[in-house]
Design a protein around this motif. Sequence first.
Motif, PDB file in Angstrom:
ATOM      1  N   ASN A 105       2.723   7.312  12.191  1.00  0.00           N
ATOM      2  CA  ASN A 105       3.177   7.593  10.823  1.00  0.00           C
ATOM      3  C   ASN A 105       2.694   6.565   9.807  1.00  0.00           C
ATOM      4  OD1 ASN A 105       4.466  10.004  11.414  1.00  0.00           O
ATOM      5  ND2 ASN A 105       6.389   8.998  11.912  1.00  0.00           N
ATOM      6  N   GLY A 106       1.841   5.641  10.220  1.00  0.00           N
ATOM      7  CA  GLY A 106       1.265   4.693   9.285  1.00  0.00           C
ATOM      8  C   GLY A 106      -0.240   4.826   9.179  1.00  0.00           C
ATOM      9  N   GLU A 107      -0.803   5.749   9.938  1.00  0.00           N
ATOM     10  CA  GLU A 107      -2.262   5.894  10.007  1.00  0.00           C
ATOM     11  C   GLU A 107      -2.914   6.182   8.659  1.00  0.00           C
ATOM     12  OE1 GLU A 107      -0.377   7.650  13.770  1.00  0.00           O
ATOM     13  OE2 GLU A 107      -0.124   7.990  11.623  1.00  0.00           O
ATOM     14  N   GLN A 108      -2.184   6.831   7.760  1.00  0.00           N
ATOM     15  CA  GLN A 108      -2.733   7.211   6.455  1.00  0.00           C
ATOM     16  C   GLN A 108      -2.446   6.179   5.365  1.00  0.00           C
ATOM     17  OE1 GLN A 108      -4.495  10.194   6.003  1.00  0.00           O
ATOM     18  NE2 GLN A 108      -4.386  10.286   8.228  1.00  0.00           N
ATOM     19  N   ALA A 109      -1.919   5.010   5.747  1.00  0.00           N
ATOM     20  CA  ALA A 109      -1.545   3.984   4.759  1.00  0.00           C
ATOM     21  C   ALA A 109      -2.738   3.615   3.888  1.00  0.00           C
ATOM     22  CB  ALA A 109      -1.004   2.744   5.465  1.00  0.00           C
ATOM     23  N   GLU A 110      -2.479   3.434   2.613  1.00  0.00           N
ATOM     24  CA  GLU A 110      -3.519   3.115   1.641  1.00  0.00           C
ATOM     25  C   GLU A 110      -3.019   2.122   0.612  1.00  0.00           C
ATOM     26  OE1 GLU A 110      -6.670   3.900   1.301  1.00  0.00           O
ATOM     27  OE2 GLU A 110      -6.795   5.375   2.920  1.00  0.00           O
ATOM     28  N   HIS A 111      -3.945   1.410   0.027  1.00  0.00           N
ATOM     29  CA  HIS A 111      -3.685   0.578  -1.148  1.00  0.00           C
ATOM     30  C   HIS A 111      -3.778   1.537  -2.326  1.00  0.00           C
ATOM     31  CE1 HIS A 111      -4.979  -2.021  -4.512  1.00  0.00           C
ATOM     32  NE2 HIS A 111      -4.088  -2.829  -3.990  1.00  0.00           N
TER      33      HIS A 111
END
Length: 149
Positions: A105-111
């Motif tokens: 559930n963090g794979e798509q994390a972005e700045h």
Amino acid sequence: MQGQLKFDCGSVVPLIDPIKHLEGVRFVRDPTRGGLSVLLHDVANETGFDIELIENNIPVRPEVASVCEILGFDPFVLACEGRIVAVVAPDISGKVLEHWRSIRNGEQAEHIGVIVKNTESKGRVTIVTPMGGRRFMNELEDEPLPRIC
């Protein structure tokens, strides 16, 4: 006919645990009530800082964007459970992203943007569009849509 929408809600604990002790973590909150827009407007209003987002960096799955477009919803004002928005010092943002991208559930994390001290305005949330233009992020004008749990 079957759509591609699927339930992706999850616990925020695995997202918070790896960063909670890092020096430079300033603020962490989930965008459940009122989505990203309410969260960021709360930050901007409380601090007086402007927030500038990069629209292309905000992870909205294509099937979600399509449904929102059909129904006339702004995906940025919808509840987004199981996600975290963190305000961190620039020198640790890469470390936070590295932690988050390595877990479920963090794979798509972005700045997704930056916070700016602007003496000419106070507490605006703007979005840099894919074409390089700027627009204000809409504030939620009504009650948020109820969560279906």
